[in-house]
Design an enzyme around this catalytic site. Structure first.
Site, PDB file in Angstrom:
ATOM      1  N   SER A   1       0.555  -1.124  -0.211  1.00  0.00           N
ATOM      2  CA  SER A   1      -0.160   0.162   0.089  1.00  0.00           C
ATOM      3  C   SER A   1       0.738   0.612  -0.174  1.00  0.00           C
ATOM      4  CB  SER A   1      -1.038  -0.073   1.756  1.00  0.00           C
ATOM      5  OG  SER A   1      -1.917   0.291   0.829  1.00  0.00           O
ATOM      6  N   HIS A  11      -7.823  -5.411   0.757  1.00  0.00           N
ATOM      7  CA  HIS A  11      -6.456  -4.587   0.741  1.00  0.00           C
ATOM      8  C   HIS A  11      -5.749  -5.015   2.128  1.00  0.00           C
ATOM      9  CE1 HIS A  11      -3.941  -1.252   0.229  1.00  0.00           C
ATOM     10  NE2 HIS A  11      -4.692  -1.062   1.335  1.00  0.00           N
TER      11      HIS A  11
END
Ligand code: GTR
Length: 372
Positions: free
Chosen positions: A212, A354
């Site tokens: 990320s 995620h």
């Protein structure tokens, strides 16, 4: 600007045309002219300009503990220390090296953006975000540092971390001054400075991994420091692997609003002006060439936009081809949980959220093993 014809409505700038409009037909021209041009564009418009590389004050303090992981590992806790006009700072590197190695170990270095609970030096808490035991069982050393050691992940007007230590106090901040992601990337480079001094590590075989915001950082570190042999950018999304043009989920406007400290001032101008960028993220990926690069997405990570992450790799491929290297060789998104890679480029779309999981790491290990 020259556009990649098959990029359709996304109208992607062609990585293989210089700003002067010359076509790049040879590796030499890429290396001498186009690659530096792209790095400069990213310094100017996105990540910002770091005021220094290796500080003259850099030094290392190492504590070594054998017999970790039931005897499978030697642990090193390294403090990477530096000093500037605004004070001193340090990065605490945690490193596990296989005990039964016969030569210097190849290594995975993680930029950890999820807190200290994922990097327990005692290994009482074992996190799938950094599965050091698994990494070691496959013959690699595993290292990690916490991004906040370098610079805090908050908008503090650049008063703390390496900004506080190294930024000039007399001059105001320029619109291309480095932001926090550039600071974290700088930290990864300083870790590499240490790794080059450690004879237990093969510093020519270091794979840099980030998730990320850490995945955005890994790409920028790989761009400015070619000592990293491989780069893996996990679920990195906006201003990471994902193309900005035509992107779904997070936009340049939104990321700058929520995380104004991540990038430089110039980048804010591109809010809702993605099509005016003189580059797009396939060109950031292309800066890894000829070194192997791996991108991941997750099916539920729509904020990052899997398709824009995947297509970025597809459009970076011509630069790898210039080096005579094969890319993924496909133009359509593969099915979930069907990792694919050549020696130079890899991609998978994991089912789920995620995150970075043991599944992801197993693919990274396979990729690094086949591209050694
Ligand atoms: C989100 C941000 C993303 C991504 C993510 C993360 O809030 O919008 O760009 O970086 O954080 O780092 O987990």
């Amino acid at each position: 600007m020259h556009f990649v014809p098959e990029s359709g409505e996304r109208k992607l700038p062609d990585p293989l045309y210089t700003l002067d409009g010359d076509r790049v037909a040879a590796v030499e021209q890429w290396r001498q002219k186009r690659r530096p041009e792209i790095v400069e564009l990213y310094r100017t418009f996105v990540f910002g300009r770091e005021p220094l590389q290796r500080p003259s004050t850099l030094h290392f303090h190492v504590e070594t503990t054998p017999g970790m992981m039931n005897g499978a590992a030697v642990r090193k806790q390294v403090e990477i220390r530096y000093e500037g006009s605004g004070g001193e700072g340090s990065i605490k590197l945690l490193l596990f090296i296989p005990t039964n190695r016969t030569k210097p170990s190849p290594l995975f270095l993680l930029i950890n953006n999820r807190g200290l609970e994922h990097m327990d030096p005692e290994r009482e808490n074992v996190s799938p975000f950094w599965p050091a035991e698994t990494i070691l069982s496959q013959g690699f050393a595993a290292a990690v540092f916490n991004n906040a050691d370098v610079d805090p992940d908050e908008h503090d007007d650049f008063q703390n971390g390496v900004h506080g230590i190294f930024d000039s106090k007399s001059e105001g901040r320029s619109p291309d001054a480095w932001g926090t992601i550039a600071a974290w990337a700088w930290g990864a480079c300083r870790v590499m400075d240490y790794l080059e001094t450690d004879s237990d590590i093969d510093s020519a075989d270091v794979t840099l991994v980030g998730h990320s915001r850490g995945g955005k950082t890994a790409l920028w570190a790989g761009a400015i420091d070619e000592r990293f042999a491989r780069v893996i950018s996990n679920n990195s999304g906006c201003t990471g692997a994902a193309l900005a043009r035509g992107k779904k989920g997070e936009t340049i406007g939104q990321i700058n609003e929520k995380f104004p400290h991540w990038f430089n001032e110039n980048y804010k101008w591109f809010k809702d002006r993605e099509y005016e960028l003189p580059f797009d993220q396939h060109m950031l990926l292309a800066l890894m060439a000829p070194r192997p690069v791996y991108v991941t997405s997750a099916t539920e990570d729509l904020w990052a936009d899997p398709e824009s992450e995947f297509l970025s790799l597809v459009y970076a491929e011509p630069v790898y081809k210039l080096y005579g290297l094969e890319g993924l060789g496909i133009k359509r998104m593969p099915l979930p949980d069907s990792p694919m890679h050549s020696r130079a480029m890899g991609y998978h779309l994991r089912t789920g959220k995620h995150d970075m999981t043991e599944y992801d790491w197993l693919q990274f290990i396979t990729f690094a093993s086949t591209s050694q």
